[in-house]
Design a protein around this motif. Structure first.
Motif, PDB file in Angstrom:
ATOM      1  N   LEU A 196       0.858  -1.191   0.000  1.00  0.00           N
ATOM      2  CA  LEU A 196       0.000   0.000   0.000  1.00  0.00           C
ATOM      3  C   LEU A 196       0.896   1.244   0.000  1.00  0.00           C
ATOM      4  N   VAL A 197       0.776   2.063  -1.026  1.00  0.00           N
ATOM      5  CA  VAL A 197       1.609   3.264  -1.167  1.00  0.00           C
ATOM      6  C   VAL A 197       0.730   4.499  -1.001  1.00  0.00           C
ATOM      7  N   HIS A 198       1.014   5.293   0.023  1.00  0.00           N
ATOM      8  CA  HIS A 198       0.279   6.542   0.250  1.00  0.00           C
ATOM      9  C   HIS A 198       0.775   7.608  -0.720  1.00  0.00           C
ATOM     10  N   GLU A 199      -0.127   8.478  -1.165  1.00  0.00           N
ATOM     11  CA  GLU A 199       0.235   9.482  -2.173  1.00  0.00           C
ATOM     12  C   GLU A 199       1.290  10.463  -1.685  1.00  0.00           C
ATOM     13  N   ARG A 200       1.412  10.660  -0.356  1.00  0.00           N
ATOM     14  CA  ARG A 200       2.368  11.639   0.163  1.00  0.00           C
ATOM     15  C   ARG A 200       3.669  10.987   0.612  1.00  0.00           C
ATOM     16  N   ILE A 201       3.955   9.806   0.109  1.00  0.00           N
ATOM     17  CA  ILE A 201       5.222   9.170   0.424  1.00  0.00           C
ATOM     18  C   ILE A 201       6.354   9.977  -0.201  1.00  0.00           C
ATOM     19  N   GLY A 202       7.520   9.941   0.360  1.00  0.00           N
ATOM     20  CA  GLY A 202       8.679  10.650  -0.185  1.00  0.00           C
ATOM     21  C   GLY A 202       9.957   9.894   0.172  1.00  0.00           C
ATOM     22  N   PRO A 203      11.111  10.327  -0.266  1.00  0.00           N
ATOM     23  CA  PRO A 203      11.324  11.479  -1.165  1.00  0.00           C
ATOM     24  C   PRO A 203      10.962  11.181  -2.632  1.00  0.00           C
ATOM     25  N   VAL A 204      10.912   9.903  -3.032  1.00  0.00           N
ATOM     26  CA  VAL A 204      10.507   9.587  -4.404  1.00  0.00           C
ATOM     27  C   VAL A 204       9.003   9.736  -4.511  1.00  0.00           C
ATOM     28  N   PRO A 205       8.469  10.447  -5.505  1.00  0.00           N
ATOM     29  CA  PRO A 205       7.026  10.577  -5.664  1.00  0.00           C
ATOM     30  C   PRO A 205       6.339   9.218  -5.804  1.00  0.00           C
ATOM     31  N   ALA A 206       5.056   9.172  -5.431  1.00  0.00           N
ATOM     32  CA  ALA A 206       4.331   7.907  -5.347  1.00  0.00           C
ATOM     33  C   ALA A 206       4.317   7.149  -6.674  1.00  0.00           C
ATOM     34  N   LEU A 207       4.013   7.830  -7.777  1.00  0.00           N
ATOM     35  CA  LEU A 207       3.930   7.125  -9.065  1.00  0.00           C
ATOM     36  C   LEU A 207       5.294   6.603  -9.507  1.00  0.00           C
ATOM     37  N   GLU A 208       6.337   7.380  -9.276  1.00  0.00           N
ATOM     38  CA  GLU A 208       7.675   6.897  -9.625  1.00  0.00           C
ATOM     39  C   GLU A 208       8.063   5.709  -8.743  1.00  0.00           C
ATOM     40  N   LEU A 209       7.654   5.745  -7.488  1.00  0.00           N
ATOM     41  CA  LEU A 209       7.946   4.632  -6.579  1.00  0.00           C
ATOM     42  C   LEU A 209       7.211   3.367  -7.039  1.00  0.00           C
ATOM     43  N   ILE A 210       5.974   3.515  -7.444  1.00  0.00           N
ATOM     44  CA  ILE A 210       5.207   2.358  -7.936  1.00  0.00           C
ATOM     45  C   ILE A 210       5.874   1.762  -9.166  1.00  0.00           C
ATOM     46  N   ARG A 211       6.325   2.624 -10.066  1.00  0.00           N
ATOM     47  CA  ARG A 211       6.995   2.143 -11.279  1.00  0.00           C
ATOM     48  C   ARG A 211       8.274   1.380 -10.929  1.00  0.00           C
ATOM     49  N   GLU A 212       9.015   1.881  -9.948  1.00  0.00           N
ATOM     50  CA  GLU A 212      10.259   1.223  -9.522  1.00  0.00           C
ATOM     51  C   GLU A 212       9.964  -0.148  -8.905  1.00  0.00           C
ATOM     52  N   VAL A 213       8.934  -0.201  -8.067  1.00  0.00           N
ATOM     53  CA  VAL A 213       8.570  -1.476  -7.436  1.00  0.00           C
ATOM     54  C   VAL A 213       8.108  -2.477  -8.488  1.00  0.00           C
ATOM     55  N   ALA A 214       7.292  -2.035  -9.442  1.00  0.00           N
ATOM     56  CA  ALA A 214       6.782  -2.937 -10.477  1.00  0.00           C
ATOM     57  C   ALA A 214       7.913  -3.517 -11.319  1.00  0.00           C
ATOM     58  N   LEU A 215       8.965  -2.727 -11.560  1.00  0.00           N
ATOM     59  CA  LEU A 215      10.087  -3.208 -12.362  1.00  0.00           C
ATOM     60  C   LEU A 215      10.983  -4.155 -11.577  1.00  0.00           C
ATOM     61  N   ARG A 216      11.242  -3.839 -10.317  1.00  0.00           N
ATOM     62  CA  ARG A 216      12.188  -4.631  -9.534  1.00  0.00           C
ATOM     63  C   ARG A 216      11.537  -5.816  -8.815  1.00  0.00           C
ATOM     64  N   PHE A 217      10.258  -5.646  -8.447  1.00  0.00           N
ATOM     65  CA  PHE A 217       9.568  -6.697  -7.675  1.00  0.00           C
ATOM     66  C   PHE A 217       8.200  -6.974  -8.301  1.00  0.00           C
ATOM     67  N   PRO A 218       8.169  -7.600  -9.470  1.00  0.00           N
ATOM     68  CA  PRO A 218       6.915  -7.736 -10.230  1.00  0.00           C
ATOM     69  C   PRO A 218       5.880  -8.644  -9.571  1.00  0.00           C
ATOM     70  N   ALA A 219       6.248  -9.399  -8.546  1.00  0.00           N
ATOM     71  CA  ALA A 219       5.287 -10.295  -7.893  1.00  0.00           C
ATOM     72  C   ALA A 219       4.528  -9.610  -6.764  1.00  0.00           C
ATOM     73  N   VAL A 220       4.764  -8.323  -6.547  1.00  0.00           N
ATOM     74  CA  VAL A 220       4.091  -7.580  -5.483  1.00  0.00           C
ATOM     75  C   VAL A 220       2.951  -6.770  -6.095  1.00  0.00           C
ATOM     76  N   GLY A 221       1.736  -6.933  -5.562  1.00  0.00           N
ATOM     77  CA  GLY A 221       0.598  -6.143  -6.027  1.00  0.00           C
ATOM     78  C   GLY A 221       0.555  -4.811  -5.302  1.00  0.00           C
ATOM     79  N   VAL A 222       0.642  -3.715  -6.044  1.00  0.00           N
ATOM     80  CA  VAL A 222       0.725  -2.380  -5.449  1.00  0.00           C
ATOM     81  C   VAL A 222      -0.636  -1.697  -5.538  1.00  0.00           C
ATOM     82  N   VAL A 223      -1.068  -1.105  -4.423  1.00  0.00           N
ATOM     83  CA  VAL A 223      -2.316  -0.338  -4.366  1.00  0.00           C
ATOM     84  C   VAL A 223      -1.980   1.078  -3.908  1.00  0.00           C
TER      85      VAL A 223
END
Length: 493
Positions: free
Chosen positions: A76-103
């Motif tokens: 679960l990624v909150h929109e105010r996460i930092g320092p990496v913006p939420a959408l960039e963080l989701i993209r990084e997780v999807a590329l490095r850890f593709p078996a994790v479902g991100v919400v």
């Protein structure tokens, strides 16, 4: 299925709100929230490295596939996460850890952000303020997606090699003929012979395997119905390990949930069980639905239990004809088991074979309810005395089916090729023509014990040779005495 959830929430108040809701989710295992993107990526990398065999926190994206087991199913990624913006963080997780479902948790759940989040690799969006129902739905969907991905990425243990175990279905001609007793004792016999055994209660509306084995377990077959790819770990969560060594997949306590298990789900569940167990015994009850019809279609041995009376034999013939009309199973591929037989019973096995057109098992089950009653009433069928004529007969039947010896040569219908799923016509016909419910299936009824049981010696474990798993087919019987004449009023047009 236990869902591991990792929240990534920077704001302390929001983190507490998320934790409070996650604690209410069934089957959830939330981890403490991480406060920023750096800590999150480090935690995921460390989990991957630990499972991969200590490659360090800088494990590359192409780390061994087994490493996915250490990762949470849902992030679960909150929109105010930092320092990496939420959408960039989701993209990084999807590329490095593709078996994790991100919400993504956000105040803006509009179509523009939804599209951007999906493009980044998110599996869903939850709007703020958080609501329990929406959060539960998004977490469950992401977890199911994650489980499916792990089957393909995980390899090894979580990628079953395909069906290998022997599948035996036990169906009652009508309610109360002893279907569950037969299924339980066949499973216990196979387990006593050293085979790994799963016993499945697919009498979805009125099954009661749990009562016969004194089990209280909150998971059931319904928990597997909505999962697209059933991994080994998911299967372990749903199957109860009974102290007898049996793996029990129980029916739902709420009969109305039976409709959640359709033929597609039944095929997937049975296939997953056969990949893990040597023998899978399915109690189909007496009410034909699309789920247990699919199991009968896939089975190497489909047993039809009847008692030697006009009503039960007529019901057995109707069941066989139904299977034939819907192209589920031919009569010649069905084995009828005669329960509660006595020497003085007018209807004997050869007459049952002639009336139904099926093979009849060489082993018949005597009428001896006094032997069963204490164990049935106590819910401890596993404690049935070894001197019981009923137990000896059912264990001899297990030997006749090849369940207690070395694995028999599999020539059953389910082992040759993949069976097509039930068509809409079949499913509709089954739903419309299901036999009236009969409640929980009871054990054999009153009667006197018969003489020596025919068939193989109890627990002999001698499997017949290829092509003769059930022995030679009974010859057609001579003309039946009395009112039960297959050529008379019994015969349907």
């Amino acid at each position: 299925m236990t869902i591991r959830i990792l929240p990534a929430v920077g704001d302390p108040d929001a983190a507490r709100a998320v934790a409070a809701l996650l604690s209410q989710l069934p089957d959830a295992e939330p981890a403490p929230a991480v406060a920023d993107s750096t800590a999150l990526l480090g935690a995921l990398a460390a989990a991957t490295a630990h499972e991969a065999g200590g490659q360090g926190a800088t494990a590359p994206p192409e780390a061994p596939a087994a490493a996915v087991e250490g990762l949470p199913e849902v992030l679960l990624v909150h929109e105010r996460i930092g320092p990496v913006p939420a959408l960039e963080l989701i993209r990084e997780v999807a590329l490095r850890f593709p078996a994790v479902g991100v919400v993504l948790i956000t105040t803006d759940a509009g179509p523009a952000l939804f599209s951007a989040a999906m493009d980044a690799g998110a599996r869903g969006i939850v709007g703020l303020p958080l609501g329990y129902d929406e959060l539960a739905a998004r977490v469950q969907a992401a977890a199911q997606w994650s489980a499916g991905v792990r089957v393909h990425l995980g390899g090894g243990q979580d990628a079953p090699p395909g069906p290998s175990g022997t599948l035996v279905t036990v169906t009652g001609a009508k309610g109360g003929v002893g279907t569950t007793v037969a299924a339980v004792q066949l499973a216990l016999a196979a387990r006593a012979a050293g085979r790994s055994v799963a016993l499945v209660d697919m009498d979805l509306q009125s099954g009661d395997v749990a009562s016969y084995l004194d089990v209280q377990f909150r998971r059931s077959i319904v928990d597997l119905a909505g999962i697209q790819d059933i991994s080994v770990r998911v299967l372990q969560d749903a199957v109860h390990d009974h102290h007898t060594g049996l793996g029990l997949l129980l029916g739902p306590e709420e009969g109305e949930r039976a409709e959640e298990v359709d033929d597609r789900a039944a095929r997937q569940i049975v296939t997953a069980l056969r990949s893990r167990y040597d023998v899978v015994i399915v109690d189909c009850g007496s009410q034909m639905q699309s789920a247990n019809a699919a199991a009968v279609e896939l089975a190497e041995a489909a047993l039809l239990v009847t008692t030697p009376d006009v009503v039960s034999v007529r019901a057995a013939k109707r069941q066989v004809r139904l299977w034939d009309r819907l192209q589920i199973r031919k009569a010649a591929d069905t084995t009828t088991v005669v329960n509660r037989l006595t020497r003085n019973t007018e209807i004997q096995p050869p007459l049952v074979a002639k009336a139904t057109g099926t093979q009849v098992a060489r082993t018949t089950i005597p009428a001896a309810f006094k032997e069963l009653q204490p164990c049935v009433d106590a819910g401890r069928m596993q404690d049935l005395d070894s001197r019981s004529t009923v137990k000896q007969a059912l264990w001899a039947l297990a030997g006749e089916l090849g369940l207690v010896g070395s694995p028999a040569v599999r020539q059953g219908r389910g082992s040759h090729r993949a069976r097509p799923s039930l068509t809409g016509r079949k499913r509709k016909a089954i739903t419309a023509g299901a036999a009236p419910g009969a409640g929980a299936v009871s054990g054999p009824g009153p009667g006197t014990a018969s003489g020596p049981v025919s068939g193989p010696a109890p627990g002999s474990g001698t499997a017949p040779g290829p092509g003769h798993r059930f022995g030679p087919r009974r010859a057609a019987a001579a003309k039946s005495p009395g009112p039960f004449d297959p050529a008379g009023p019994y015969e349907e047009g």
